[in-house]
Design a protein around this motif. Structure first.
Motif, PDB file in Angstrom:
ATOM      1  N   GLY A 134       0.862  -1.235   0.160  1.00  0.00           N
ATOM      2  CA  GLY A 134       0.135  -0.083   0.049  1.00  0.00           C
ATOM      3  C   GLY A 134       1.182   1.433   0.023  1.00  0.00           C
ATOM      4  N   GLN A 159      -5.205 -12.095  -4.307  1.00  0.00           N
ATOM      5  CA  GLN A 159      -4.947 -11.049  -3.152  1.00  0.00           C
ATOM      6  C   GLN A 159      -4.366  -9.693  -3.511  1.00  0.00           C
ATOM      7  OE1 GLN A 159      -3.541 -12.646   0.581  1.00  0.00           O
ATOM      8  NE2 GLN A 159      -3.857 -14.608  -0.269  1.00  0.00           N
ATOM      9  N   LYS A 170      -6.742  -7.781  -5.790  1.00  0.00           N
ATOM     10  CA  LYS A 170      -7.888  -7.191  -5.315  1.00  0.00           C
ATOM     11  C   LYS A 170      -7.385  -6.066  -4.479  1.00  0.00           C
ATOM     12  CE  LYS A 170     -11.960  -8.601  -2.528  1.00  0.00           C
ATOM     13  NZ  LYS A 170     -11.958  -7.475  -1.513  1.00  0.00           N
ATOM     14  N   PHE A 171      -6.285  -6.124  -3.748  1.00  0.00           N
ATOM     15  CA  PHE A 171      -6.008  -5.119  -2.662  1.00  0.00           C
ATOM     16  C   PHE A 171      -5.379  -3.995  -3.422  1.00  0.00           C
ATOM     17  CE2 PHE A 171      -2.083  -2.878  -0.698  1.00  0.00           C
ATOM     18  CZ  PHE A 171      -2.888  -2.663   0.342  1.00  0.00           C
ATOM     19  N   SER A 172      -4.624  -4.079  -4.521  1.00  0.00           N
ATOM     20  CA  SER A 172      -4.254  -3.039  -5.444  1.00  0.00           C
ATOM     21  C   SER A 172      -5.402  -2.157  -5.843  1.00  0.00           C
ATOM     22  CB  SER A 172      -3.440  -3.612  -6.738  1.00  0.00           C
ATOM     23  OG  SER A 172      -2.219  -4.125  -6.221  1.00  0.00           O
ATOM     24  N   VAL A 173      -6.525  -2.870  -6.350  1.00  0.00           N
ATOM     25  CA  VAL A 173      -7.579  -2.119  -7.108  1.00  0.00           C
ATOM     26  C   VAL A 173      -8.310  -1.356  -5.793  1.00  0.00           C
ATOM     27  CG1 VAL A 173     -10.023  -2.357  -7.817  1.00  0.00           C
ATOM     28  CG2 VAL A 173      -8.309  -3.732  -8.970  1.00  0.00           C
ATOM     29  N   GLU A 174      -8.323  -1.903  -4.805  1.00  0.00           N
ATOM     30  CA  GLU A 174      -8.962  -1.037  -3.615  1.00  0.00           C
ATOM     31  C   GLU A 174      -8.288  -0.175  -3.095  1.00  0.00           C
ATOM     32  OE1 GLU A 174      -9.846  -4.388  -0.807  1.00  0.00           O
ATOM     33  OE2 GLU A 174     -11.365  -5.065  -2.038  1.00  0.00           O
ATOM     34  N   LYS A 175      -6.949   0.031  -3.083  1.00  0.00           N
ATOM     35  CA  LYS A 175      -5.917   0.862  -2.691  1.00  0.00           C
ATOM     36  C   LYS A 175      -5.884   2.081  -3.589  1.00  0.00           C
ATOM     37  CE  LYS A 175      -3.016   2.540   0.306  1.00  0.00           C
ATOM     38  NZ  LYS A 175      -3.476   2.871   1.762  1.00  0.00           N
ATOM     39  N   ALA A 190      -8.706   2.725  -5.485  1.00  0.00           N
ATOM     40  CA  ALA A 190      -9.670   3.494  -5.337  1.00  0.00           C
ATOM     41  C   ALA A 190     -10.093   4.274  -6.661  1.00  0.00           C
ATOM     42  CB  ALA A 190      -9.705   4.254  -4.251  1.00  0.00           C
ATOM     43  N   LYS A 191      -9.916   3.915  -7.657  1.00  0.00           N
ATOM     44  CA  LYS A 191     -10.232   4.804  -8.930  1.00  0.00           C
ATOM     45  C   LYS A 191      -9.654   6.324  -9.052  1.00  0.00           C
ATOM     46  CE  LYS A 191     -12.973   1.570 -10.577  1.00  0.00           C
ATOM     47  NZ  LYS A 191     -12.589   0.980 -11.968  1.00  0.00           N
ATOM     48  N   ILE A 197     -13.643  -7.597  -9.688  1.00  0.00           N
ATOM     49  CA  ILE A 197     -12.870  -6.930  -8.472  1.00  0.00           C
ATOM     50  C   ILE A 197     -12.898  -5.300  -9.144  1.00  0.00           C
ATOM     51  CG2 ILE A 197     -11.648  -8.497  -7.438  1.00  0.00           C
ATOM     52  CD1 ILE A 197      -8.964  -7.379  -8.656  1.00  0.00           C
ATOM     53  N   ASP A 198     -13.390  -4.988 -10.418  1.00  0.00           N
ATOM     54  CA  ASP A 198     -13.400  -3.814 -10.914  1.00  0.00           C
ATOM     55  C   ASP A 198     -12.071  -3.128 -11.348  1.00  0.00           C
ATOM     56  OD1 ASP A 198     -15.251  -1.646 -11.775  1.00  0.00           O
ATOM     57  OD2 ASP A 198     -15.285  -0.638  -9.881  1.00  0.00           O
TER      58      ASP A 198
END
Length: 291
Positions: A27, A60, A63-68, A70-71, A97-98
């Motif tokens: 992160g 993992q 998913k973590f990277s996409v969420e971190k 955050a567009k 996971i977008d």
């Protein structure tokens, strides 16, 4: 989805024993890349040691990277698999996971025919609506895709929309431009060719360099876009010794060593890859201080 600029590659940090992924540090490095002006984040490439992760670890990290992210910028998820089935499963997961784009490179034990390569990409494309970046890197994948094949897939597979060319041959980029009258966006994946590729019309530069030298790659891109070629040359030659060194030494270990010198402990590469030795670290320290 239209991409341009600097597509930055984060490392995959491990704990000291190499057994687990250090998501806190992942992160931190993603934030560093965004702060340094990266136009997209591309986890799970060569720098991210994708080939050395289990399927669950790959998921993992994706998913973590996409969420971190955050567009804030697009996320380009790397997929490199021997089998079409596993590559397709990853493409479907990336969409779930977008993620914004998938960058796909076929990996081969047996030499693949053009027909087999086309079938690989077509099957993956049929499983997802995500844009696909074709990734040609024969040095790491064992698969070398000629410009003619890449252009054929661009014309015949609707969501194949861009290509990362990493063969180190600038003539291939010229050929892609010529064959499509500039309609197929191509990205430079060979660090020492950054200036030539951008001047040849590359839409951007896919690189791990922002991990170590901050906004300099973005400044080079912008100077070319703004037609400030003398500025671009100065920026490029300032970076070139380091770019050559980290590529020749191996991106995962060199980028992790450089991050450590800059105060971020990302652990060692996963074995059988080795960490940088004392001489390499000393040379890297000199190159970074010169920049």
């Amino acid at each position: 989805m239209t991409l341009s600029g600097i597509i930055a590659y984060p490392i995959t940090p491990f704990t000291n024993d190499g057994r687990d992924i250090d998501f806190h540090t992942l992160g931190k490095t993603i934030e560093l890349l965004i702060d340094n002006g990266s136009d997209a984040i591309a986890p799970l490439g060569s720098t991210g040691e994708s080939a050395y992760l289990s399927q669950d670890e790959w998921r993992q990290v994706a998913k973590f990277s996409v969420e971190k992210v955050a567009k804030r910028v697009p996320v380009v998820v790397g997929i490199s698999e021997l089998t079409t089935q596993l590559a397709t499963e990853k493409a479907m997961f990336a969409e779930s996971i977008d993620a914004d784009v998938i960058m796909v490179i076929p990996v081969s034990y047996w030499k693949l025919s053009d027909q087999e390569i086309q079938s690989y990409y077509r099957t993956i494309a049929e499983s997802t609506t995500l844009p696909i970046m074709i990734y040609n890197n024969p040095a790491t994948s064992g698969v070398d895709m000629a410009p003619e094949l890449i252009v054929t897939m661009f014309k015949e597979i609707p969501n194949v929309t861009m290509v990362k060319e990493s063969s180190g041959d600038i003539q291939r980029m010229h050929k892609i431009f010529e064959l499509t009258s500039g309609q197929l966006p191509f990205f430079n994946g060979c660090n020492p060719l950054a200036l030539e590729a951008l001047c040849a019309g590359a839409s951007g530069w896919c690189t791990a360099a922002p991990n170590l030298i901050g906004a300099l790659p973005k400044q080079l891109y912008e100077s070319v876009i703004n037609k400030e070629l003398s500025v671009a040359r100065n920026l490029f030659y300032r970076q070139l010794p380091l770019l050559r060194f980290i590529v020749s030494g191996g991106l995962p270990k060199m980028v992790k060593a450089g991050l450590a010198l800059n105060g971020i402990d990302a652990g060692s590469p996963r074995k059988p890859l080795l960490e940088a030795n004392e001489d390499e670290i000393k040379a890297l320290e000199i190159l970074l201080s010169n920049i």
